[in-house]
Design a protein around this motif. Structure first.
Motif, short mmCIF file in Angstrom:
data_model
loop_
_atom_site.label_atom_id
_atom_site.label_comp_id
_atom_site.label_asym_id
_atom_site.label_seq_id
_atom_site.Cartn_x
_atom_site.Cartn_y
_atom_site.Cartn_z
N GLN A 1 2.32 7.76 1.94
CA GLN A 1 3.09 8.25 0.80
C GLN A 1 2.94 7.40 -0.48
N GLY A 2 3.25 6.11 -0.39
CA GLY A 2 3.21 5.26 -1.58
C GLY A 2 1.84 5.23 -2.22
N HIS A 3 0.79 5.10 -1.39
CA HIS A 3 -0.57 5.03 -1.91
C HIS A 3 -0.97 6.34 -2.59
N ALA A 4 -0.63 7.44 -1.94
CA ALA A 4 -1.01 8.75 -2.49
C ALA A 4 -0.34 8.98 -3.84
N GLU A 5 0.89 8.50 -3.99
CA GLU A 5 1.59 8.67 -5.27
C GLU A 5 0.87 7.91 -6.38
N VAL A 6 0.45 6.68 -6.06
CA VAL A 6 -0.28 5.87 -7.05
C VAL A 6 -1.58 6.57 -7.42
N ALA A 7 -2.30 7.07 -6.42
CA ALA A 7 -3.58 7.74 -6.66
C ALA A 7 -3.38 8.97 -7.53
N HIS A 8 -2.35 9.73 -7.26
CA HIS A 8 -2.12 10.94 -8.04
C HIS A 8 -1.75 10.59 -9.49
N LYS A 9 -0.95 9.52 -9.65
CA LYS A 9 -0.55 9.12 -11.00
C LYS A 9 -1.77 8.67 -11.82
N MET A 10 -2.66 7.90 -11.17
CA MET A 10 -3.88 7.46 -11.86
C MET A 10 -4.72 8.67 -12.29
N TRP A 11 -4.81 9.63 -11.40
CA TRP A 11 -5.62 10.81 -11.68
C TRP A 11 -5.07 11.57 -12.87
N SER A 12 -3.73 11.77 -12.90
CA SER A 12 -3.17 12.55 -14.01
C SER A 12 -3.13 11.73 -15.29
N ASP A 13 -2.80 10.42 -15.21
CA ASP A 13 -2.78 9.58 -16.42
C ASP A 13 -4.16 9.50 -17.07
N SER A 14 -5.21 9.54 -16.24
CA SER A 14 -6.58 9.41 -16.78
C SER A 14 -7.17 10.78 -17.09
N ARG A 15 -6.38 11.82 -17.02
CA ARG A 15 -6.84 13.20 -17.22
C ARG A 15 -7.99 13.54 -16.29
N GLY A 16 -7.88 13.09 -15.08
CA GLY A 16 -8.85 13.48 -14.06
C GLY A 16 -10.11 12.64 -14.01
N THR A 17 -10.21 11.57 -14.82
CA THR A 17 -11.45 10.78 -14.78
C THR A 17 -11.41 9.72 -13.68
N VAL A 18 -10.21 9.25 -13.32
CA VAL A 18 -10.10 8.26 -12.25
C VAL A 18 -9.57 8.95 -11.01
N ARG A 19 -10.33 8.83 -9.92
CA ARG A 19 -9.93 9.53 -8.71
C ARG A 19 -10.06 8.64 -7.47
N TYR A 20 -9.53 9.13 -6.41
CA TYR A 20 -9.61 8.47 -5.11
C TYR A 20 -11.06 8.54 -4.64
N VAL A 21 -11.69 7.39 -4.41
CA VAL A 21 -13.10 7.41 -3.99
C VAL A 21 -13.32 6.75 -2.64
N GLY A 22 -12.31 6.07 -2.10
CA GLY A 22 -12.50 5.42 -0.81
C GLY A 22 -11.33 4.55 -0.44
N GLU A 23 -11.55 3.70 0.54
CA GLU A 23 -10.47 2.83 1.01
C GLU A 23 -11.01 1.43 1.33
N TRP A 24 -10.12 0.45 1.28
CA TRP A 24 -10.49 -0.93 1.64
C TRP A 24 -9.48 -1.45 2.65
N HIS A 25 -9.91 -2.44 3.45
CA HIS A 25 -8.96 -3.20 4.26
C HIS A 25 -9.56 -4.57 4.53
N SER A 26 -8.72 -5.50 4.92
CA SER A 26 -9.18 -6.87 5.14
C SER A 26 -9.45 -7.12 6.62
N HIS A 27 -10.29 -8.10 6.88
CA HIS A 27 -10.56 -8.58 8.24
C HIS A 27 -10.39 -10.10 8.24
N PRO A 28 -9.91 -10.66 9.34
CA PRO A 28 -9.81 -12.13 9.42
C PRO A 28 -11.15 -12.75 9.81
#
Ligand code: ZN
Length: 158
Positions: free
Chosen positions: A76-103
């Motif tokens: 939920q929280g991540h998707a909200e941020v992604a959607h806000k970026m998309w609308s604030d940038s008028r569709g130029t910034v979008r969800y392109v992938g994911e990251w995570h850390s490893h020890p």
């Protein structure tokens, strides 16, 4: 320690660039201490032709379940941020992938990572490759995964 910002496919046809803001998120979530938990989030970027410019990354929210060897994202929280970026940038910034850390200093994708990337890549509506990043303590692992699940490992630009 600084992560490399510019990455390319072996044939140099596709360039992926990480803005400082994204590298800062990675740097702040490495797992150097044995008490550091795995972290992860969404990668947000601009698509320019076949190239990607990563401008932002979400990071763990209070709703995410974290431990040293696992990271389960509550969307939920991540998707909200992604959607806000998309609308604030008028569709130029979008969800392109994911990251995570490893020890690990030099992160190696697990079998679970690969099956998850394949699933996420196949779910992309625009059929573009999915960008998968693992943040290690010394280096990043950067890979583009096609909708069929084939992975292409990127290398730092000289
Ligand atoms: Zn992993």
């Amino acid at each position: 320690m600084r992560f490399v910002s510019g990455w390319t496919t072996p044939d140099k046809r596709i360039l992926v660039n990480f803005d400082d803001k994204v590298l800062d998120v990675f740097r702040q979530h490495t797992q150097r201490l044995s008490s550091d938990a795995e972290a992860g989030g969404l990668l947000l970027g601009e698509v320019r032709g076949g190239h990607l410019n990563l401008v932002d990354a979400t990071f763990p929210t209070a709703g995410d379940l974290r431990s040293r060897y696992s990271f389960e994202r509550l969307p939920q929280g991540h998707a909200e941020v992604a959607h806000k970026m998309w609308s604030d940038s008028r569709g130029t910034v979008r969800y392109v992938g994911e990251w995570h850390s490893h020890p690990q200093d030099f992160p190696i994708p697990s079998g679970i990572d690969r099956s998850e990337w394949k699933r996420l890549a196949s779910e992309r509506k625009d059929k573009r490759p999915f960008l998968a990043v693992i943040v290690g303590n010394a280096v990043l692992h950067v890979e583009l995964v096609s909708s069929k699940g084939d992975g292409l490992v990127l290398h730092p630009c000289a």
